[in-house]
Scaffold this active site. Structure first.
Site, PDB file in Angstrom:
ATOM      1  N   LEU A  98       0.875  -1.171   0.000  1.00 37.18           N
ATOM      2  CA  LEU A  98       0.000   0.000   0.000  1.00 37.18           C
ATOM      3  C   LEU A  98       0.909   1.216   0.000  1.00 37.18           C
ATOM      4  CD1 LEU A  98      -2.777  -0.901   2.629  1.00 37.18           C
ATOM      5  CD2 LEU A  98      -3.015  -0.808   0.144  1.00 37.18           C
ATOM      6  N   ASP A  99       0.526   2.248  -0.725  1.00 36.50           N
ATOM      7  CA  ASP A  99       1.312   3.481  -0.749  1.00 36.50           C
ATOM      8  C   ASP A  99       1.480   4.036   0.655  1.00 36.50           C
ATOM      9  OD1 ASP A  99       1.405   3.311  -3.488  1.00 36.50           O
ATOM     10  OD2 ASP A  99      -0.293   4.663  -3.805  1.00 36.50           O
ATOM     11  N   VAL A 100       2.508   4.848   0.837  1.00 36.71           N
ATOM     12  CA  VAL A 100       2.816   5.393   2.158  1.00 36.71           C
ATOM     13  C   VAL A 100       1.639   6.173   2.737  1.00 36.71           C
ATOM     14  CG1 VAL A 100       3.890   7.477   1.185  1.00 36.71           C
ATOM     15  CG2 VAL A 100       4.531   6.714   3.487  1.00 36.71           C
ATOM     16  N   THR A 102      -1.584   5.691   1.852  1.00 40.45           N
ATOM     17  CA  THR A 102      -2.813   4.892   1.813  1.00 40.45           C
ATOM     18  C   THR A 102      -2.971   4.144   3.128  1.00 40.45           C
ATOM     19  OG1 THR A 102      -2.660   4.611  -0.581  1.00 40.45           O
ATOM     20  CG2 THR A 102      -4.046   3.052   0.604  1.00 40.45           C
TER      21      THR A 102
END
Length: 240
Positions: A98-100, A102
């Site tokens: 997951l993106d930082v 998100t």
């Protein structure tokens, strides 16, 4: 199991780092120097630098990933990582990414075969996202998201999309390209302001606050292990 997988299960190192330990001659199996193709059977004695090691129990963790944490075991920039949030004696690693910025459901485990299986495109693991976007999307924009959006790495597979509010959407995907939801929404003119994954492989965050985690129940592990293959029309399941 292969020696590098055994060392990963023992929490010594990742498989790639374990390969380096083996090549350096620091690993012995039943007194003999281990090789990259060495297999470890029940009852074998494995040593690293002369110290005996044993495989850890299999652990399965659901984490409510908070914003600002990196989905990795180590970060060169020394940002907080998701692994640091999980306090277990076993070494677990995240399944996918997951993106930082998100938030949401993230599975971590030391079950390498299962993690590999979940990441394989043919299983099309279901991922449900809640996206707050800029401006209110039109019906036409939602139809485009659902039908598939042309991105630089190809057209996305069909998705289930519904409104949660004027500028909030729920998207259910069965593929997982890098930053896919953000790129899809931007492609239809509605960049994401905040992204949250509310469900992964049927697992929800009920009762989990951001930054908190829990081990899966045996029944949940059974469900995740028994996920069926998707039809050829659906693909992808790696980074969310």
């Amino acid at each position: 199991m292969r020696l590098n997988a055994f060392l990963a299960r023992a929490g010594i190192a990742s498989r790639r780092a374990a390969d380096e330990l083996i090549k350096a001659g620091r690993v012995r199996v039943n007194g003999e120097r281990g090789q990259l193709n060495t297999f470890v059977a029940r009852g074998d004695r494995v040593e690293v630098d002369g110290e005996e090691v044993a495989a850890q129990r299999l652990a399965y963790v659901l984490l409510h990933k908070p914003r600002g944490t990196v989905t990795t075991a180590r970060d060169p920039q020394r940002r907080p990582t998701v692994v640091e949030l999980v306090d277990l004696p076993e070494r677990v690693v995240p399944v996918g990414r997951l993106d930082v910025d998100t938030t949401g459901a993230l599975l971590l485990t030391n079950d390498g075969p299962l993690a590999h299986r979940l990441a394989h495109p043919r299983y099309g693991v279901e991922k449900v996202y809640e996206a707050e976007v800029e401006r209110e999307p039109s019906d036409a924009a939602i139809v485009r998201l659902a039908a598939g959006v042309e991105l630089e790495d190809g057209r996305t597979a069909p998705a289930d999309v519904r409104r949660l509010g004027p500028s909030r959407l729920e998207l259910t995907l069965h593929e997982g390209r890098n930053r896919q939801v953000r790129r899809m929404c931007e492609a239809v003119g509605h960049p994401v302001v905040h992204l949250h994954r509310s469900r992964y492989a049927g697992l929800t965050l009920e009762g989990l606050e951001p930054g908190h985690w829990r081990e899966l129940e045996p029944s949940e592990v059974d469900v995740v292990r028994s996920l069926p293959e998707q039809s050829p029309g659906r693909s992808g399941s790696a980074p969310g």
